[in-house]
Design a protein around this motif. Sequence first.
Motif, PDB file in Angstrom:
ATOM      1  N   VAL A  18      -6.613  -5.607   2.355  1.00  8.57           N
ATOM      2  CA  VAL A  18      -6.944  -4.586   1.361  1.00  8.57           C
ATOM      3  C   VAL A  18      -7.349  -3.289   2.055  1.00  8.57           C
ATOM      4  O   VAL A  18      -6.984  -2.190   1.615  1.00  8.57           O
ATOM      5  CB  VAL A  18      -8.068  -5.097   0.424  1.00  8.57           C
ATOM      6  N   THR A  19      -8.088  -3.399   3.153  1.00  6.61           N
ATOM      7  CA  THR A  19      -8.465  -2.217   3.921  1.00  6.61           C
ATOM      8  C   THR A  19      -7.236  -1.527   4.497  1.00  6.61           C
ATOM      9  O   THR A  19      -7.110  -0.294   4.437  1.00  6.61           O
ATOM     10  CB  THR A  19      -9.428  -2.611   5.057  1.00  6.61           C
ATOM     11  N   VAL A  20      -6.322  -2.305   5.047  1.00  6.90           N
ATOM     12  CA  VAL A  20      -5.085  -1.730   5.598  1.00  6.90           C
ATOM     13  C   VAL A  20      -4.299  -0.999   4.515  1.00  6.90           C
ATOM     14  O   VAL A  20      -3.808   0.123   4.711  1.00  6.90           O
ATOM     15  CB  VAL A  20      -4.222  -2.839   6.237  1.00  6.90           C
ATOM     16  N   GLY A  69       0.813  -1.210   0.000  1.00  5.24           N
ATOM     17  CA  GLY A  69       0.000   0.000   0.000  1.00  5.24           C
ATOM     18  C   GLY A  69       0.848   1.262   0.000  1.00  5.24           C
ATOM     19  O   GLY A  69       0.575   2.206  -0.748  1.00  5.24           O
ATOM     20  N   GLY A  70       1.887   1.287   0.822  1.00  5.00           N
ATOM     21  CA  GLY A  70       2.759   2.461   0.859  1.00  5.00           C
ATOM     22  C   GLY A  70       3.501   2.670  -0.449  1.00  5.00           C
ATOM     23  O   GLY A  70       3.582   3.793  -0.969  1.00  5.00           O
ATOM     24  N   GLY A  90      -2.429  -3.351  -3.753  1.00  6.92           N
ATOM     25  CA  GLY A  90      -1.849  -2.285  -4.564  1.00  6.92           C
ATOM     26  C   GLY A  90      -2.908  -1.495  -5.313  1.00  6.92           C
ATOM     27  O   GLY A  90      -2.835  -0.263  -5.423  1.00  6.92           O
ATOM     28  N   VAL A  91      -3.910  -2.183  -5.839  1.00  2.00           N
ATOM     29  CA  VAL A  91      -5.005  -1.515  -6.551  1.00  2.00           C
ATOM     30  C   VAL A  91      -5.776  -0.593  -5.606  1.00  2.00           C
ATOM     31  O   VAL A  91      -6.068   0.565  -5.939  1.00  2.00           O
ATOM     32  CB  VAL A  91      -5.941  -2.565  -7.173  1.00  2.00           C
ATOM     33  N   ALA A  92      -6.125  -1.098  -4.413  1.00  2.79           N
ATOM     34  CA  ALA A  92      -6.880  -0.297  -3.451  1.00  2.79           C
ATOM     35  C   ALA A  92      -6.103   0.945  -3.032  1.00  2.79           C
ATOM     36  O   ALA A  92      -6.670   2.043  -2.926  1.00  2.79           O
ATOM     37  CB  ALA A  92      -7.223  -1.144  -2.229  1.00  2.79           C
ATOM     38  N   ALA A  93      -4.821   0.790  -2.796  1.00  4.29           N
ATOM     39  CA  ALA A  93      -4.000   1.930  -2.382  1.00  4.29           C
ATOM     40  C   ALA A  93      -3.918   2.981  -3.484  1.00  4.29           C
ATOM     41  O   ALA A  93      -3.945   4.189  -3.215  1.00  4.29           O
ATOM     42  CB  ALA A  93      -2.600   1.453  -2.004  1.00  4.29           C
ATOM     43  N   ALA A  94      -3.834   2.533  -4.740  1.00  6.91           N
ATOM     44  CA  ALA A  94      -3.761   3.482  -5.857  1.00  6.91           C
ATOM     45  C   ALA A  94      -5.041   4.297  -5.964  1.00  6.91           C
ATOM     46  O   ALA A  94      -5.008   5.522  -6.139  1.00  6.91           O
ATOM     47  CB  ALA A  94      -3.493   2.726  -7.158  1.00  6.91           C
ATOM     48  N   ALA A 147      -3.471   2.968   4.261  1.00  8.54           N
ATOM     49  CA  ALA A 147      -2.071   3.406   4.147  1.00  8.54           C
ATOM     50  C   ALA A 147      -1.911   4.401   2.999  1.00  8.54           C
ATOM     51  O   ALA A 147      -1.217   5.426   3.133  1.00  8.54           O
ATOM     52  CB  ALA A 147      -1.167   2.191   3.932  1.00  8.54           C
ATOM     53  N   GLY A 148      -2.553   4.114   1.860  1.00  3.16           N
ATOM     54  CA  GLY A 148      -2.491   5.043   0.743  1.00  3.16           C
ATOM     55  C   GLY A 148      -3.117   6.384   1.080  1.00  3.16           C
ATOM     56  O   GLY A 148      -2.589   7.447   0.710  1.00  3.16           O
ATOM     57  N   TYR A 149      -4.232   6.352   1.792  1.00  2.69           N
ATOM     58  CA  TYR A 149      -4.903   7.596   2.186  1.00  2.69           C
ATOM     59  C   TYR A 149      -4.034   8.406   3.146  1.00  2.69           C
ATOM     60  O   TYR A 149      -3.910   9.632   3.009  1.00  2.69           O
ATOM     61  CB  TYR A 149      -6.245   7.266   2.834  1.00  2.69           C
ATOM     62  N   VAL A 150      -3.441   7.754   4.130  1.00  2.00           N
ATOM     63  CA  VAL A 150      -2.611   8.460   5.110  1.00  2.00           C
ATOM     64  C   VAL A 150      -1.426   9.124   4.431  1.00  2.00           C
ATOM     65  O   VAL A 150      -1.086  10.287   4.704  1.00  2.00           O
ATOM     66  CB  VAL A 150      -2.145   7.482   6.212  1.00  2.00           C
TER      67      VAL A 150
END
Length: 577
Positions: free
Chosen positions: A202-204, A27-28, A167-171, A208-211
Motif C-alpha cells: 500500500v505504501t509503494v 498504483g500507477g 488502488g485506494v491509497a494511490a487515488a 507511485a501515485g504521488y510521483v
Amino acid sequence: MTLGPQSDTAPAPLRMLILTGIALTVGGAASMAAIALVDLVALLNTVLLVEPRARVQWESVPGLVAVMTILVPTLGGLIVGLIHRHLSPAGRPLGPPDVIEAVQFHKPLPELRSGLVSTLTAALSLGTGASVGQYGPMVYLGAIFGGFAHRLRLGVPNLASIAVSCGVAAAISTAFNAPIAGVLFAHEVVLRHYATRAFAPVTVASVAGYVIANVILERPALFRIEFPGVAHGYEFGLVAILGLFVALAAIVFMSLLLAIGPALAQRIRWPEARTAMAGLAVGLTALVLPDVLGIGTSTLRFATIDGAFGLGELIVLIAAKIFLTALCIGAGFSGGAFSPSLLIGSLIGVLFWTLVSGLAGVPTSGAAIYAIGGMMAFASAVIGAPLTCILIVFELTRNYDVTIAAMVAVVFSNLVSHRTFGRSLFDVQLARRGIDFSLGRDRAHFAALKVVDFLQPQAVTATADDRPADVAERLRAQGWREAFVLDAEGRLLGVFSPGAQEDPPRLAQGLAPARLVFDDETDLADAMERLRGFVGDAVPVVCGETGRYLGAVSEADLVSAWLDEGARLRKEENASI
C-alpha cells in the motif's frame, strides 16, 4: 465467488516481488485514472459554465448564464438517473462503503459494469454542477483496478484485498499530493489493520501515485497557504471549541443525508425524477448563490483569505451547501461526501473566526488556521479517518503550527461525533446493510457468519406420534441425548429426553420446551452471547418466517467456528510478507 484468503504457496521472496509488482501496477493505473477523472470534470465544468471563471467570461450575456445555471444540473440529474436505472446492474452509485465491504469480507467488488457506470455518472454529476464530491468516486475508481487481482492465483494470501487497498491509497495520494495520508486512509478506513503484508505494498502504491501526480505531471496542490505560525497560545483552546461546533454540524449533515434518501425513494418512484429534482434545486439556488455549484474548489481556496466572506454570506452558504449536498447524494447523484465536507468545514471555521475576531474582538492569527481546522474536523467526522485528515494538513502546508491546531480540532470533533453518531458516515451506511463495525472488526466478522451454516446432520428428529422407545433407540444409535419433535408441518414442538422422567405412552406427552432456539438469521456473535449458561446437545434452528425446523447446531461447532475465525483474523492482522 469470494475473495477468500489464499494459502501461502509462494515463497516469501516471490511474494514480495508479486506484491511490489501489483502495487506499482495498480498504483500507477489508479493515479492516472484519478487524474483523468479530475481533468474530465474540469473540462465539463468549463464547457457547461459551472466553473466560476467560465461564468465570468460570459457575464456579458446574463440570460445565457442564468439558463445554463438551471438547465445544466437539472438535465445532468435526469441523465444520471436514467443511466443508473437502465445501464447499471447495481442501480445506484457505488462508493467507499462498497469497497470496505469487499475488502473486509473478501468479496469481489460489485460487477465491473456497475463500477464503470458509477464512474461515468460521477463525472457527469460533478461536471454538471451537482453538490457532491470527487474523492468518493476516485476511491472507488482506484479500487476497480485493484479488484482485477481477484482473478489472480499467485500464492499470496488476501491478494485481492491488498490490491484494492493499493488502488485506494494511490487515488487519495494523487488527489491531495499526500502519500502518507493515502497510506493511512487505506489502513484506517478500508483495511482497518496494519499488517506488514498489506502496509508495504500500500505504501509503494501511494508513493507511485504521488510521483506520477506531483513529480511527473506536476499537478497543483488542493491549496497553498503561507502561515507564519499561531501567534497566541489560547488559540489552541479556540480551535478545540471550534471542533465541538463542527462536530454538531457534521452530525446534522450526516443525519440529513441518511434521512433524505429513503424519504425521496418513498415519495418519488422514478430515480431520474429524483436526481432531476435535486439538480433543479441546485440550479435555482445557484442563481443567487453560485458557490453551491460543483466541488467548490475556488470557494475552498478563498476561505483561507481573511475577510473573503461576510457573516451573512457564510451562514447562508453553509446552510445551503449542507442541504443541497444531502439532497444530491440522497437523490442518487454519483459522488462522495468528502469534498463537500472540506468546504462546509472550512466555511464553519471562517464563520467561527469571524465571530471571535470580528464581533468579540479577540486577537487571532487569521482566518486560515480556523478554516483548515474546521475543514479537517468536519471531514474526519464524516469519513472516520482522523489520522488521515491530520496528515493531509501537514503534507499540504508543511507547517507544524497549522497541523497541531488542526489536530486539536479533529480530536475534539471526533470525540463528539463518534460518541453521538458513529465512527463515520460509511460505518453507519454499512450498519444499515447489517454490517456493524461499532464493536470492532472481529465482531463484524463473527456477525457475518450464520449459525444455519453449521447445522449438525446427525441431529435426531421425531414426530409427536412416534413411540418413545423407538426415539430412545435412535438417540442411542446416534450418541445423542435429545430429540427435536416436529409437527406435521415441520414446526418445532419441543424436545424429548428419554429417562428425564418416566417415559409416556406417546411422545407428545413427554415434551419439554426448547431451552434455546436460533433462527436462520442468528449470527455467530449473537449465538455465542446467548449460549451463556446453556446445557444440552444442540440448539434447534428454525425459519424465522415460517417457524419450520431447519436443523440443530451444537455448542462445540459454534465454539470451533468462533476460534477458527478469530485465528484467521489474527493471522491476517499480523501477517508478514
